[in-house]
Design an enzyme around this catalytic site. Sequence first.
Site, short mmCIF file in Angstrom:
data_model
loop_
_atom_site.label_atom_id
_atom_site.label_comp_id
_atom_site.label_asym_id
_atom_site.label_seq_id
_atom_site.Cartn_x
_atom_site.Cartn_y
_atom_site.Cartn_z
CB THR A 153 -5.86 52.56 66.99
OG1 THR A 153 -5.41 52.35 68.33
CG2 THR A 153 -6.01 54.07 66.78
CG ASP A 154 -7.03 50.16 71.62
OD1 ASP A 154 -6.12 50.88 71.15
OD2 ASP A 154 -6.80 49.15 72.32
CD GLU A 155 -2.79 53.93 70.96
OE1 GLU A 155 -2.34 55.07 71.15
OE2 GLU A 155 -2.08 52.94 70.75
CE1 TYR B 66 -1.43 55.69 65.12
CE2 TYR B 66 -2.07 55.10 67.37
CZ TYR B 66 -2.01 54.80 66.01
OH TYR B 66 -2.53 53.61 65.55
CE LYS C 191 -5.33 54.86 62.57
NZ LYS C 191 -5.02 54.29 61.21
CB VAL D 79 9.55 49.39 82.29
CG1 VAL D 79 8.11 49.43 82.80
CG2 VAL D 79 9.90 47.99 81.77
P1 NAD Z 1 3.48 50.18 60.62
O1 NAD Z 1 4.03 51.47 61.10
O2 NAD Z 1 4.19 48.91 60.90
O3 NAD Z 1 3.29 50.25 59.02
C1 NAD Z 1 2.78 51.37 58.37
C2 NAD Z 1 3.01 51.18 56.87
O4 NAD Z 1 2.43 52.32 56.19
C3 NAD Z 1 4.49 51.13 56.48
O5 NAD Z 1 4.70 50.09 55.55
C4 NAD Z 1 4.73 52.48 55.84
O6 NAD Z 1 5.76 52.46 54.86
C5 NAD Z 1 3.37 52.77 55.24
N1 NAD Z 1 3.14 54.20 55.01
C6 NAD Z 1 3.39 55.23 55.87
N2 NAD Z 1 3.06 56.40 55.29
C7 NAD Z 1 2.58 56.10 54.06
C8 NAD Z 1 2.05 56.87 53.00
N3 NAD Z 1 1.98 58.23 53.08
N4 NAD Z 1 1.63 56.25 51.88
C9 NAD Z 1 1.71 54.90 51.77
N5 NAD Z 1 2.21 54.12 52.73
C10 NAD Z 1 2.63 54.70 53.88
O7 NAD Z 1 1.99 50.13 61.17
P2 NAD Z 1 1.13 48.88 61.66
O8 NAD Z 1 1.46 48.59 63.07
O9 NAD Z 1 1.20 47.81 60.65
O10 NAD Z 1 -0.33 49.54 61.65
C11 NAD Z 1 -1.15 49.46 60.49
C12 NAD Z 1 -2.46 50.16 60.77
O11 NAD Z 1 -3.09 49.58 61.90
C13 NAD Z 1 -2.29 51.64 61.09
O12 NAD Z 1 -3.34 52.36 60.47
C14 NAD Z 1 -2.41 51.71 62.61
O13 NAD Z 1 -2.92 52.96 63.02
C15 NAD Z 1 -3.39 50.58 62.86
N6 NAD Z 1 -3.29 49.93 64.18
C16 NAD Z 1 -2.11 49.39 64.60
C17 NAD Z 1 -2.05 48.73 65.83
C18 NAD Z 1 -0.78 48.09 66.32
O14 NAD Z 1 -0.78 47.57 67.44
N7 NAD Z 1 0.29 48.07 65.55
C19 NAD Z 1 -3.20 48.64 66.64
C20 NAD Z 1 -4.40 49.21 66.16
C21 NAD Z 1 -4.43 49.83 64.93
P1 TYD Z 2 3.65 50.65 72.37
O1 TYD Z 2 4.14 49.33 71.88
O2 TYD Z 2 4.37 51.88 71.95
O3 TYD Z 2 2.09 50.73 72.00
P2 TYD Z 2 0.96 51.84 72.43
O4 TYD Z 2 1.62 53.03 72.95
O5 TYD Z 2 0.29 52.06 71.13
O6 TYD Z 2 0.10 51.13 73.44
O7 TYD Z 2 3.65 50.63 73.96
C1 TYD Z 2 2.92 49.66 74.69
C2 TYD Z 2 2.99 50.06 76.16
O8 TYD Z 2 4.35 49.90 76.61
C3 TYD Z 2 2.63 51.52 76.40
O9 TYD Z 2 1.92 51.60 77.66
C4 TYD Z 2 3.97 52.21 76.54
C5 TYD Z 2 4.88 51.14 77.10
N1 TYD Z 2 6.31 51.19 76.67
C6 TYD Z 2 7.32 51.11 77.61
O10 TYD Z 2 7.08 51.00 78.83
N2 TYD Z 2 8.62 51.14 77.17
C7 TYD Z 2 8.94 51.26 75.85
O11 TYD Z 2 10.15 51.32 75.51
C8 TYD Z 2 7.89 51.34 74.89
C9 TYD Z 2 8.19 51.45 73.42
C10 TYD Z 2 6.57 51.29 75.34
#
Ligand code: NAD
Ligand code: TYD
Length: 357
Positions: A135-137, A160, A164, A216
Site C-alpha cells: 500500500t501507499d500508506e 495497519y 504492511k 465524514v
Molecule cells: P480485504 O480485507 O478485502 O481482504 C483480505 C482477505 O484476506 C480476506 O479474504 C481475508 O479473509 C483474507 N485473510 C485475512 N487474514 C488471513 C490469513 N491469516 N490467512 C489467509 N487469508 C487471510 O483486503 P483488500 O482490500 O482486498 O486488500 C488486499 C491487499 O491489498 C492487502 O494486502 C492490502 O493491504 C492491500 N491494499 C489494499 C488497498 C485497498 O484500497 N483496499 C490499497 C492498497 C493495498
Molecule cells: P478508508 O476507506 O478507510 O481508506 P484509508 O484509510 O485506507 O485511506 O478511508 C478513506 C478516507 O475516508 C480516509 O481519509 C478516512 C475517511 N473516512 C471517513 O471520513 N469516514 C468513514 O466512515 C471512513 C470509513 C473513512
Amino acid sequence: MSFSPTSVLVTGGAGFIGSNYLLHVVQSYPETTFVNLDALTYAGNLANLKAIENAPNYTFVHGSVTDAQLLSRLFDTHGFDAVVHFAAESHVDRSILDPTAFVSTNVHGTLVLLQAALAAWKNADRPCRFHHISTDEVFGSLGLDGHFTAQTPYAPRSPYAASKAAADHLVRAFGTTYGLPWVMTNTSNNYGPFQFPEKLIPLVIRNAVVGDPIPVYGRGENVRDWLFVEDHVRALDLVLRRAEDHSTWLIGGDQEISNLELVEMLLDAVDQATGKPIGTRRSLIQFVTDRPGHDFRYALDSSPVQEELGWSPNHDLASGLSRTVAWYLENAAWMNAILDGGYRDYYDLQYGSRGMN
Ligand code: NAD
Ligand code: TYD
C-alpha cells in the site's frame, strides 16, 4: 522480462482485491492453475467468486497464511512457481481499535509464507516468484504537494501501515539475504465491486441507499487518490509477468480528491441512479470525530508502470464511481448478506462513540 507462471498460489483471494484479481486471471489464463488460500475472516466472502468457483483451473483452500504445515503441503502438492500475496488485515480503523491481528497476519503471516516459498524453491530447485501486494500508506502522509516514488523512505503512521511496512521489509530482506525473487506493488485507495462496507465508498453507498447518516471524519479535508479495482488488477497481472526481479511499482489512479468532495460526488451519483433530484442526499453528511493520526494525503507517481510496462487506468473517478454505484444497487443481496450481527457490532463500536446512531 517475460514470465508465464503455470501454478499460482493466491492468498486472500476471497477479499475485495484478491477476488477481482482471480475473476480476471482464472478466465484469462485457462492453462494456469490458481489455488486460493483464504482464512475467510469477516472480510473474506466466497460469494465474490461465484463466477469461477467451478472453473477447472481454480481451487479454494480454507486456511491461514500463518499455518506453516498447510503451506508446506500446498507447495508440495501444487509446485507453485508464483505466489500473489493479498492476504491481510486491511482496515486502518480496525487496526486502531486493536492492532493484534494486523501483526499476526500481515507480519508473521508474510514471514511464514516467505519461508514456505523459499523452502519449496530449495527442495524443488525451481524459484518461486513472490508478488507482494502493498500500500501507499507505508510512505506516511503528504502535505498539499508532491508524490511518493519507489525511492521514498518508509514512514508508516497507523498500526495497519506499520504492519504492511514490516511485511515489505521482510520481502526485500528475503531477496537480499536468500535470493528469493520478488516483485512488489504499492497501491493507492481501491474501489469497485465486492468491497466490504467498512471502507469509505461502499459504506457511503450503503448508508445513502437506506438514508442513514454519512460519517465524514474531521472536516473531510483529507485527500486520497482513487483507483478502480479492475484497473489495479490489470496492472498486477503486468507486473507479475513483465517486471524484473526485485522491482517495486507504485500504482495510482491519478484521481486525487478530498473526502468531502468525494462523498458529495458519490451521493449525487446515488441520487442520479435512483431517480432523485441531484443533491438530495447531501443533507445526510455528518462530520464526526477525526481518526487519530489521520494521514492527510497520499499520492503516487505511477509514471514508471505507465512508461515501462505500458499500463494506464481505463477509469476516471466519475466513470468508476458510476459503475460502482450501479454494481451495489444491482447487488443488494450481496450487501444484505454482509449486514449481519458482526457488521452491526463493528459499526456501533466504530461510530457509536463519534455520536452516530
Ligand atoms: P480485504 O480485507 O478485502 O481482504 C483480505 C482477505 O484476506 C480476506 O479474504 C481475508 O479473509 C483474507 N485473510 C485475512 N487474514 C488471513 C490469513 N491469516 N490467512 C489467509 N487469508 C487471510 O483486503 P483488500 O482490500 O482486498 O486488500 C488486499 C491487499 O491489498 C492487502 O494486502 C492490502 O493491504 C492491500 N491494499 C489494499 C488497498 C485497498 O484500497 N483496499 C490499497 C492498497 C493495498
Ligand atoms: P478508508 O476507506 O478507510 O481508506 P484509508 O484509510 O485506507 O485511506 O478511508 C478513506 C478516507 O475516508 C480516509 O481519509 C478516512 C475517511 N473516512 C471517513 O471520513 N469516514 C468513514 O466512515 C471512513 C470509513 C473513512
